[in-house]
Scaffold this motif. Structure first.
Motif, PDB file in Angstrom:
ATOM      1  N   VAL A 120       9.292 -14.632   9.664  1.00 23.21           N
ATOM      2  CA  VAL A 120       9.936 -14.287   8.766  1.00 23.21           C
ATOM      3  C   VAL A 120       9.141 -13.100   7.773  1.00 23.21           C
ATOM      4  O   VAL A 120       9.457 -11.762   7.567  1.00 23.21           O
ATOM      5  CB  VAL A 120      11.672 -14.409   8.695  1.00 23.21           C
ATOM      6  N   GLY A 121       8.306 -14.419   7.188  1.00 19.95           N
ATOM      7  CA  GLY A 121       7.652 -13.748   5.661  1.00 19.95           C
ATOM      8  C   GLY A 121       6.869 -12.982   6.079  1.00 19.95           C
ATOM      9  O   GLY A 121       6.378 -11.936   5.630  1.00 19.95           O
ATOM     10  N   ALA A 122       5.932 -12.672   7.467  1.00 20.57           N
ATOM     11  CA  ALA A 122       5.127 -11.671   7.493  1.00 20.57           C
ATOM     12  C   ALA A 122       5.766 -10.051   8.141  1.00 20.57           C
ATOM     13  O   ALA A 122       4.945  -9.037   7.524  1.00 20.57           O
ATOM     14  CB  ALA A 122       4.238 -12.536   8.167  1.00 20.57           C
ATOM     15  N   SER A 123       7.065 -10.100   8.299  1.00 16.42           N
ATOM     16  CA  SER A 123       7.877  -8.854   9.064  1.00 16.42           C
ATOM     17  C   SER A 123       7.620  -7.941   8.417  1.00 16.42           C
ATOM     18  O   SER A 123       7.244  -6.601   8.370  1.00 16.42           O
ATOM     19  CB  SER A 123       9.172  -9.371   9.063  1.00 16.42           C
ATOM     20  N   PRO A 124       7.592  -7.957   6.792  1.00 19.16           N
ATOM     21  CA  PRO A 124       7.766  -6.341   5.857  1.00 19.16           C
ATOM     22  C   PRO A 124       6.428  -6.394   5.379  1.00 19.16           C
ATOM     23  O   PRO A 124       6.540  -5.366   4.835  1.00 19.16           O
ATOM     24  CB  PRO A 124       8.451  -7.609   4.581  1.00 19.16           C
ATOM     25  N   ILE A 125       5.692  -7.277   5.840  1.00 15.13           N
ATOM     26  CA  ILE A 125       3.826  -7.436   4.867  1.00 15.13           C
ATOM     27  C   ILE A 125       3.256  -6.126   5.644  1.00 15.13           C
ATOM     28  O   ILE A 125       2.832  -4.276   4.950  1.00 15.13           O
ATOM     29  CB  ILE A 125       3.037  -8.664   5.491  1.00 15.13           C
ATOM     30  N   ASP A 159      11.203  -0.059  -3.565  1.00 18.45           N
ATOM     31  CA  ASP A 159      10.173  -0.717  -4.577  1.00 18.45           C
ATOM     32  C   ASP A 159       9.341  -1.312  -2.981  1.00 18.45           C
ATOM     33  O   ASP A 159       8.057  -1.234  -3.362  1.00 18.45           O
ATOM     34  CB  ASP A 159      10.522  -2.586  -5.206  1.00 18.45           C
ATOM     35  N   CYS A 160       9.081  -1.608  -2.144  1.00 16.01           N
ATOM     36  CA  CYS A 160       8.247  -2.026  -0.636  1.00 16.01           C
ATOM     37  C   CYS A 160       7.505  -0.992  -0.532  1.00 16.01           C
ATOM     38  O   CYS A 160       6.629  -1.718   0.124  1.00 16.01           O
ATOM     39  CB  CYS A 160       9.482  -2.858   0.298  1.00 16.01           C
ATOM     40  N   GLN A 161       7.390   0.440  -0.326  1.00 15.72           N
ATOM     41  CA  GLN A 161       6.442   1.063   0.064  1.00 15.72           C
ATOM     42  C   GLN A 161       6.580   1.117   0.909  1.00 15.72           C
ATOM     43  O   GLN A 161       5.013   0.534   1.364  1.00 15.72           O
ATOM     44  CB  GLN A 161       6.051   1.526  -0.725  1.00 15.72           C
ATOM     45  N   PHE A 162       7.408   0.750   2.072  1.00 14.88           N
ATOM     46  CA  PHE A 162       6.727   1.122   3.879  1.00 14.88           C
ATOM     47  C   PHE A 162       6.730   1.863   4.074  1.00 14.88           C
ATOM     48  O   PHE A 162       6.736   3.053   4.002  1.00 14.88           O
ATOM     49  CB  PHE A 162       8.238   0.074   4.057  1.00 14.88           C
ATOM     50  N   GLU A 163       5.795   1.792   4.608  1.00  9.11           N
ATOM     51  CA  GLU A 163       5.533   3.416   5.983  1.00  9.11           C
ATOM     52  C   GLU A 163       4.750   2.321   7.398  1.00  9.11           C
ATOM     53  O   GLU A 163       4.808   1.338   7.755  1.00  9.11           O
ATOM     54  CB  GLU A 163       3.562   3.138   5.397  1.00  9.11           C
ATOM     55  N   TYR A 164       4.252   3.251   8.151  1.00 14.51           N
ATOM     56  CA  TYR A 164       4.083   2.656   9.598  1.00 14.51           C
ATOM     57  C   TYR A 164       3.009   1.750   9.354  1.00 14.51           C
ATOM     58  O   TYR A 164       1.710   2.119   8.756  1.00 14.51           O
ATOM     59  CB  TYR A 164       3.140   4.085  10.541  1.00 14.51           C
ATOM     60  N   SER A 167       2.683  -1.518   3.497  1.00 13.08           N
ATOM     61  CA  SER A 167       3.667  -1.877   2.211  1.00 13.08           C
ATOM     62  C   SER A 167       2.783  -1.776   1.366  1.00 13.08           C
ATOM     63  O   SER A 167       1.532  -2.236   1.544  1.00 13.08           O
ATOM     64  CB  SER A 167       4.811  -3.343   3.003  1.00 13.08           C
ATOM     65  N   ILE A 168       3.533  -2.355   0.609  1.00 14.45           N
ATOM     66  CA  ILE A 168       2.702  -2.619  -1.087  1.00 14.45           C
ATOM     67  C   ILE A 168       2.364  -4.167  -1.020  1.00 14.45           C
ATOM     68  O   ILE A 168       1.876  -4.184  -1.617  1.00 14.45           O
ATOM     69  CB  ILE A 168       4.023  -3.069  -2.102  1.00 14.45           C
ATOM     70  N   PHE A 169       2.531  -4.780  -0.238  1.00 18.41           N
ATOM     71  CA  PHE A 169       2.836  -6.404  -0.060  1.00 18.41           C
ATOM     72  C   PHE A 169       0.860  -6.420   0.731  1.00 18.41           C
ATOM     73  O   PHE A 169      -0.052  -7.125   0.714  1.00 18.41           O
ATOM     74  CB  PHE A 169       3.287  -7.344   0.818  1.00 18.41           C
ATOM     75  N   LYS A 170       0.520  -4.974   0.993  1.00 18.13           N
ATOM     76  CA  LYS A 170      -0.672  -5.121   1.721  1.00 18.13           C
ATOM     77  C   LYS A 170      -1.387  -4.402   1.187  1.00 18.13           C
ATOM     78  O   LYS A 170      -2.863  -4.238   1.158  1.00 18.13           O
ATOM     79  CB  LYS A 170      -0.422  -3.912   3.157  1.00 18.13           C
ATOM     80  N   HIS A 171      -1.357  -3.626   0.464  1.00 16.70           N
ATOM     81  CA  HIS A 171      -2.263  -3.224  -0.827  1.00 16.70           C
ATOM     82  C   HIS A 171      -2.303  -3.363  -1.708  1.00 16.70           C
ATOM     83  O   HIS A 171      -2.545  -4.256  -2.695  1.00 16.70           O
ATOM     84  CB  HIS A 171      -2.706  -1.504  -0.479  1.00 16.70           C
ATOM     85  N   ARG A 172      -1.812  -2.874  -2.658  1.00 16.76           N
ATOM     86  CA  ARG A 172      -1.121  -3.083  -4.353  1.00 16.76           C
ATOM     87  C   ARG A 172      -0.861  -5.032  -4.347  1.00 16.76           C
ATOM     88  O   ARG A 172      -1.694  -4.842  -5.915  1.00 16.76           O
ATOM     89  CB  ARG A 172      -0.290  -1.949  -5.498  1.00 16.76           C
ATOM     90  N   LEU A 173      -0.376  -4.657  -3.887  1.00 18.31           N
ATOM     91  CA  LEU A 173       0.183  -6.895  -4.422  1.00 18.31           C
ATOM     92  C   LEU A 173      -0.520  -7.301  -3.482  1.00 18.31           C
ATOM     93  O   LEU A 173       0.271  -8.522  -3.355  1.00 18.31           O
ATOM     94  CB  LEU A 173       1.352  -6.613  -4.252  1.00 18.31           C
ATOM     95  N   LYS A 174      -1.490  -7.294  -2.816  1.00 17.20           N
ATOM     96  CA  LYS A 174      -2.175  -8.005  -1.793  1.00 17.20           C
ATOM     97  C   LYS A 174      -2.946  -9.530  -1.807  1.00 17.20           C
ATOM     98  O   LYS A 174      -3.321  -9.484  -3.429  1.00 17.20           O
ATOM     99  CB  LYS A 174      -3.151  -7.225  -0.863  1.00 17.20           C
ATOM    100  N   GLY A 175      -2.021 -10.288  -2.326  1.00 16.13           N
ATOM    101  CA  GLY A 175      -2.823 -11.912  -2.329  1.00 16.13           C
ATOM    102  C   GLY A 175      -1.785 -12.148  -3.901  1.00 16.13           C
ATOM    103  O   GLY A 175      -2.090 -12.914  -4.433  1.00 16.13           O
ATOM    104  N   LYS A 176      -0.874 -11.187  -4.755  1.00 18.02           N
ATOM    105  CA  LYS A 176      -0.806 -11.350  -5.575  1.00 18.02           C
ATOM    106  C   LYS A 176       0.699 -11.917  -5.989  1.00 18.02           C
ATOM    107  O   LYS A 176       1.782 -12.183  -7.012  1.00 18.02           O
ATOM    108  CB  LYS A 176      -0.269  -9.817  -6.370  1.00 18.02           C
ATOM    109  N   ARG A 177       2.094 -11.713  -4.419  1.00 12.81           N
ATOM    110  CA  ARG A 177       3.049 -12.391  -4.321  1.00 12.81           C
ATOM    111  C   ARG A 177       3.078 -13.374  -2.839  1.00 12.81           C
ATOM    112  O   ARG A 177       2.297 -12.949  -2.105  1.00 12.81           O
ATOM    113  CB  ARG A 177       4.444 -11.029  -4.387  1.00 12.81           C
ATOM    114  N   VAL A 178       4.425 -14.377  -2.730  1.00  9.52           N
ATOM    115  CA  VAL A 178       4.525 -14.878  -2.086  1.00  9.52           C
ATOM    116  C   VAL A 178       5.549 -14.959  -1.558  1.00  9.52           C
ATOM    117  O   VAL A 178       6.572 -14.583  -2.572  1.00  9.52           O
ATOM    118  CB  VAL A 178       4.374 -16.246  -2.711  1.00  9.52           C
TER     119      VAL A 178
END
Ligand code: EPU
Length: 337
Positions: A120-125, A159-164, A167-178
């Motif tokens: 589940v945790g990977a689904s938004p990334i 906030d998640c800036q989803f695109e195809y 998401s923000i967790f793949k670029h600006r916040l990469k490695g910064k949030r769990v």
């Protein structure tokens, strides 16, 4: 505090099934355990890699650091009314078990995303998507922990800036949030999306159009095209489908009139990378145990003993040939480590 293990094989923690060693490994099952680990000064100098189901990663070397395996479980209804339900799931829950649970409850929204490997945790990334839907359509909130301040930070859908596949967790916040939990808003009323390919027809073969039959049809379609996760190592699509502008599209269309495409906003066109790779004869190709799936050219596979580097080298050759023939630079969907 969870126990830290040393010199652990990551083979069973990545769906490609490639061998790689982690010099340190720990599994955490709650936010408190994660917090304690992050605050532990002994660990602070080690590079750390958070892993979930390992379904979108290719290890090409050993990891000299601490692999932190996210095993936060649990599913909880936060709110419900006549038409929708708000349900929260732990990041370490298996994705398809969660989808199966929501379908069994009669909640609509995730059925097209059945049988996607991972947690589940990977689904938004990477904003997982399949059969005409993306997970961003149902995500209400992503709950995270800041790795530096140890403070919980919730992200709204916006906030998640989803695109195809992004998401923000793949670029600006990469490695910064769990990511600790994901909150989904699902519908109690039928809200089916059946326009992708021949999905509607596949569902009608099963009987009436309902959640269970949609889930079953999606599972059947995936099983007929994609490798069985228990049998053949893979990480699903290895590349993203490229998006090109209308001028590039016109040029390619002239040379390849049968090229499939999906129109996007702003005159852009998404081209199936699987089709491009297939045209160049790669489908079913094999170099030792590294190969291209025989039914879907977008999926690279480990037939048994391939190393991550062998799979990576094969992916580079595929990229080069697509660039040479179509002038398109394929982007990796999988994280290469
Ligand atoms: N195609 C070929 N040859 C191939 C593969 C595909 O000609 O070897 C053609 C198909 O005939 C079709 C088109 O390409 O016309 C699209 O194929 P498909 O419906 O299989 O979907 P895809 O675009 O290749 C995407 C997702 C998959 C998802 C499917 C179904 C990406 C990167 N991949 O693949 O997601 O399951 O749509 O919705 O967007 C994943 O991300 O891991 C994944 C498997």
């Amino acid at each position: 505090m969870p126990e830290i293990q040393h010199d652990i094989s990551l083979k069973k923690y990545n769906t490609f099934g490639v061998e790689a060693q982690a010099s340190h490994f720990v599994s955490f099952g709650s936010e408190d355990e994660l917090n304690a680990l992050l605050k532990d000064h002994r660990l602070n100098d080690l590079p750390a890699l958070i892993m979930g189901g390992g379904s979108n990663i290719l290890f090409t070397r050993d990891f000299e650091g601490l692999v932190m395996h996210n095993n936060i479980r649990g599913m909880e209804i936060l709110e419900e009314d006549d038409s929708t339900v708000l349900v929260k799931a732990g990041a370490g829950e298996n994705w398809d078990d969660f989808v199966g649970y929501t379908v069994a409850q009669g909640w609509s929204g995730l059925e097209n995303l059945s049988y996607i490997p991972g947690n589940v945790g990977a689904s938004p990334i990477q904003n997982i998507g399949a059969y005409g839907t993306e997970v961003k359509e149902t995500i209400e909130q992503v709950q995270t922990l800041d790795r530096e301040t140890f403070i919980p930070v919730p992200y709204s859908n916006n906030d998640c800036q989803f695109e195809y596949r992004n998401s923000i967790f793949k670029h600006r916040l990469k490695g910064k949030r769990v990511i600790t939990h994901v909150v989904f808003r699902l519908s109690k009323k039928p809200d089916y999306k059946l326009s992708y390919g021949n999905l509607k027809e596949a569902v009608s073969h099963k009987g009436e159009i309902n959640l269970t039959n949609i889930r079953d049809a999606v599972i059947e379609t995936r099983r007929s095209k994609l490798p069985e996760p228990e049998e053949t190592g893979s990480a699903g699509s290895f590349f993203k489908n490229p998006v090109i502008d209308s001028q590039a599209h016109q040029q390619l269309k002239a040379a390849w009139p049968n090229m499939p495409f999906y129109p996007m906003d702003n005159n852009q066109h998404k081209i199936p990378a699987g089709w491009l790779i297939d045209q160049l004869g790669w489908k079913g190709y094999r170099e030792g145990d590294a190969g291209v799936h025989h039914k879907q050219a977008l999926v690279l596979v480990n037939h048994g003993q391939a190393t991550g580097d062998q799979i990576y080298q094969l992916s580079r050759k595929i990229r080069e040939s697509v660039l040479a023939e179509f002038n398109i630079e394929l982007e990796y969907e999988v994280n290469i480590f």
